[in-house]
Design an enzyme around this catalytic site. Sequence first.
Site, short mmCIF file in Angstrom:
data_model
loop_
_atom_site.label_atom_id
_atom_site.label_comp_id
_atom_site.label_asym_id
_atom_site.label_seq_id
_atom_site.Cartn_x
_atom_site.Cartn_y
_atom_site.Cartn_z
N THR A 275 -2.80 -7.51 -1.03
CA THR A 275 -3.23 -6.20 -1.54
C THR A 275 -3.17 -5.11 -0.45
OG1 THR A 275 -4.88 -5.08 -2.92
CG2 THR A 275 -5.71 -6.45 -1.10
N GLU B 7 -12.28 -6.81 3.66
CA GLU B 7 -11.43 -5.96 4.52
C GLU B 7 -10.82 -6.78 5.65
OE1 GLU B 7 -10.55 -3.12 3.66
OE2 GLU B 7 -12.15 -2.16 2.51
N ARG C 105 -6.73 -7.18 5.71
CA ARG C 105 -6.05 -6.48 6.82
C ARG C 105 -5.72 -7.45 7.95
NH1 ARG C 105 -8.08 -0.36 6.41
NH2 ARG C 105 -9.20 -0.61 4.47
N ASP D 52 -10.28 -3.70 -8.98
CA ASP D 52 -8.81 -3.72 -8.85
C ASP D 52 -8.13 -5.02 -8.41
OD1 ASP D 52 -9.89 -3.32 -6.30
OD2 ASP D 52 -8.94 -1.39 -5.94
N GLU E 73 -1.45 3.41 -3.54
CA GLU E 73 -1.27 2.71 -4.82
C GLU E 73 -0.12 3.25 -5.67
OE1 GLU E 73 -4.21 3.66 -3.57
OE2 GLU E 73 -4.99 1.66 -3.08
C1 DMJ Z 1 -6.33 -0.96 0.74
O1 DMJ Z 1 -7.15 -1.45 1.72
C2 DMJ Z 1 -5.97 -2.02 -0.26
O2 DMJ Z 1 -4.86 -1.63 -0.98
C3 DMJ Z 1 -7.10 -2.32 -1.20
O3 DMJ Z 1 -6.73 -3.24 -2.19
C4 DMJ Z 1 -7.56 -1.04 -1.87
N1 DMJ Z 1 -7.85 0.00 -0.94
C5 DMJ Z 1 -6.94 0.27 0.15
C6 DMJ Z 1 -5.90 1.31 -0.11
O4 DMJ Z 1 -6.24 2.34 -0.89
#
Ligand code: DMJ
Length: 574
Positions: A540, A191, A195, A323, A456
Amino acid sequence: MGRSSRSSASSSLSSSKWRYCNPAYYLKRPKRLALLFFVFVCASFLVWDRQTLVREHEVEVDKLSEEVNQLKLMLEELKSTHGDEDSSVSGKSKLTSKVLPDDPVDIHRREKVKDAMIHAWSSYEKYAWGHDELQPQTKDGVDSFGGLGATLIDSLDTLYIMGLDEQFQRAREWVATSLDFNKDYDASVFETTIRVVGGLLSAYDLSGDKVFLDKAKDIADRLLPAWDTPTGIPYNIINLENGNPHNPGWTGGSSILADSGTEQLEFFALSQRTGDQKYHQKAERVILELNKTFPADGLLPIYISPDSGTGSSSTITFGAMGDSFYEYLLKVWIQGNKTGAVKLYRDMWEKSMKGLVSLVRRSTPSSFTYICEKSGDWLTDKMDELACFAPGMLALGSAGYEPAESERILSLAEELAWTCYNFYQSTPTKLAGENYFFRSGEDMSVGTSWNILRPETVESLFYLWRLTGNKTYQEWGWNIFQAFEKNSRVEGGYVGLKDVNTGIKDNMMQSFFLAETLKYLYLLFSPTSVISLDEWVFNTEAHPLRIVKHQDGQMNAQTDDKITRSRGRKEGQW
Ligand code: DMJ
């Protein structure tokens, strides 16, 4: 006085009035003649001067209107080549890669999305400034990530892209003066990377402001000890102050696949921008290790041992905890200019896509395409909304295949996007639940029924629209945006729903709503030149990182100076 004397006085007055018209009058008075001549010359000069000025202005006006016409023509030409761009987007010109014209509906829609961002951001500023996330119902902040200003950092690039310059500057000041990573807090490596490192690097790439790069380096250095394991597969949690890493108890000591394989884009970018290879080496070693035992179908279980590098008997999924490992295999290949140096990543990704195809099933009666989860040899007909990033990923990667396969992959992406869109359309609130089950004869039914403002599906719609030019994807995105507006917008910001069937609200504005959901929606209605996919790769968390074009096509570290030149900010480009 008699009548005769009055008449002689009046005749002498009248003759004195007319005497100025008599040339003889002046001949007898040379000074007055000279004065008259002088007045005449001055008046003539004045008239001539005015007329010349008028003529000159007319020529000037003609020249200017010719220039205006030429500029209009040039503008038209530019519009037809690059698409019309809204100067309010950021006030800067942008690089262009595709030709898709802007239209008034798009302009209107992106303004609405921008309004949503302004509402979300100003609520955060007002009630939760500097905290990780805003609780809009109670109007306070909460530090879900250790008090690193997650929403603020996650929002930097969105603010920048939307041209919200004052808000961006205020956030920049906070980063420069108040952001402190020296916290006795057990942070998630994943995270924090996606982020915070990703958000700061993106802000640096967009603005060129070195404060963001310095901060990205600071936090990445604090995360690095997490990779000090026998295999180089990282522990997923680390204390930001003392650098002690560990894995969460509930994984039984294992590392999580997505948490361990979703740092490559950020760490490679950091090495490129600082010239320090250590970040690149740590992140690459993970992939080299996983490749040693990578199966033919490219599918890995969600729990991996950091001691042996092998997977435990756990679920295989494109949803939670799996994912973004697959997403990054493709994106590193794109970030690395698709060269030989990153071919391994493409090869691994293509294997994984074979695995993905093996998990695809169709529902009855409506034939919705979905991706199953797998445990051992057992398939479960369940798909997370999180797995709805996959249509976008497939579309993005389809270009690397030979034509027939490329078409097959793109068409699978389109089918999956239709399913994900219906995750939204099938509920009373028109917002998707967290996951869905597909039972024979029943198509999809919602399982966990909350919605936490996830991005997503709109992410995939963004890629599909960019890559196919099909405006249907914009319509779907607009419908989803309207459902967020209707159900999630409250006075204090945006909230998720505890249940998409009843519409009952929760009390959390997730930072990824500003980083991802609103950004992808905004870009869905922006010209394709705004953050061109030829120039940028999204991490992501939807933070765009500039693709550095290397002369030798290699993924070597670059100096900051080289990056600055390749960024082209001086030319006002993205
Ligand atoms: C985000 O923090 C990112 O996209 C991560 O890859 C998956 N979960 C959340 C959004 O749903």
